[in-house]
Design an enzyme around this catalytic site. Sequence first.
Site, PDB file in Angstrom:
ATOM      1  N   SER A   1       0.834  -1.198   0.000  1.00 27.89           N
ATOM      2  CA  SER A   1       0.000   0.000   0.000  1.00 27.89           C
ATOM      3  C   SER A   1       0.874   1.256   0.000  1.00 27.89           C
ATOM      4  O   SER A   1       1.763   1.392  -0.832  1.00 27.89           O
ATOM      5  CB  SER A   1      -0.955  -0.041   1.194  1.00 27.89           C
ATOM      6  OG  SER A   1      -1.933   0.952   1.097  1.00 27.89           O
TER       7      SER A   1
ATOM      8  N   ASP B   1      -9.864  -3.290  -5.494  1.00 29.44           N
ATOM      9  CA  ASP B   1      -9.008  -2.321  -4.806  1.00 29.44           C
ATOM     10  C   ASP B   1      -8.947  -1.054  -5.641  1.00 29.44           C
ATOM     11  O   ASP B   1      -8.688  -1.127  -6.853  1.00 29.44           O
ATOM     12  CB  ASP B   1      -7.612  -2.911  -4.624  1.00 29.44           C
ATOM     13  CG  ASP B   1      -6.677  -2.039  -3.809  1.00 29.44           C
ATOM     14  OD1 ASP B   1      -7.028  -0.879  -3.514  1.00 29.44           O
ATOM     15  OD2 ASP B   1      -5.584  -2.519  -3.465  1.00 29.44           O
TER      16      ASP B   1
ATOM     17  N   HIS C   1      -8.092  -4.692  -0.983  1.00 28.47           N
ATOM     18  CA  HIS C   1      -6.913  -4.051  -0.424  1.00 28.47           C
ATOM     19  C   HIS C   1      -6.615  -4.645   0.958  1.00 28.47           C
ATOM     20  O   HIS C   1      -7.520  -4.987   1.703  1.00 28.47           O
ATOM     21  CB  HIS C   1      -7.163  -2.545  -0.299  1.00 28.47           C
ATOM     22  CG  HIS C   1      -5.946  -1.760   0.032  1.00 28.47           C
ATOM     23  ND1 HIS C   1      -5.009  -1.398  -0.908  1.00 28.47           N
ATOM     24  CD2 HIS C   1      -5.502  -1.257   1.222  1.00 28.47           C
ATOM     25  CE1 HIS C   1      -4.051  -0.700  -0.330  1.00 28.47           C
ATOM     26  NE2 HIS C   1      -4.318  -0.615   0.969  1.00 28.47           N
TER      27      HIS C   1
END
Length: 207
Positions: free
Chosen positions: A55, A149, A179
Amino acid sequence: MPRREAVVVAVDYRLAPEHPFPAGYDDCLAAARHVADHIEEYGGRPDRLALAGDSAGANPAAIVALAFRDEHRPLAAQLLTYPTTDDGDHPSRVRNADGYLLSRQDVLDLRFPYAGDDPAVRACARVSPLRADSHAGLAPAVIGTAQYDPLRDEGNACAAALTEAGVDVFARTYDGLIHAFLHLFRASPASDAAVTELHAQFKARLA
């Protein structure tokens, strides 16, 4: 005593909004340089230094990989899981805007405190590594994205850019996942399978 297969150095870099760009990037680059220069003291090998992040943490990993290439420092691999790579509004940010843990608004809310509102800063390669002038010569990359995501498309675009530049890339979009699947392996067999595959691909490049 079990054999140690890897030495992991986790960087506690400064965070926005208290410390906006380039504080976090500077910290990650300084830490990576230090580890590279003292790798034997950490119990590692100079030919197996790698970077990893997921991320927002994958963003400095990708950017430090660019810096290491430009400084002619060896890097064995990079593992980028659902990375943030670009300031642009990719289609997956709209299609997966809500309902999948990370929302489009979350991305915007996190991005502004870090990079501010200057378009030049937000588009520079030290914030948006996808926009680097060249991706040639980068370390082999393992890039995993999730179907549901908001960051999916920019991660896939990064994989495509590296592949086009001749970089060794393993890239997979994992169907049905969201995610943060990297942290859901104990609850989700599909997440466990994805994590296992990504780590195996990363390990293969370190070997």
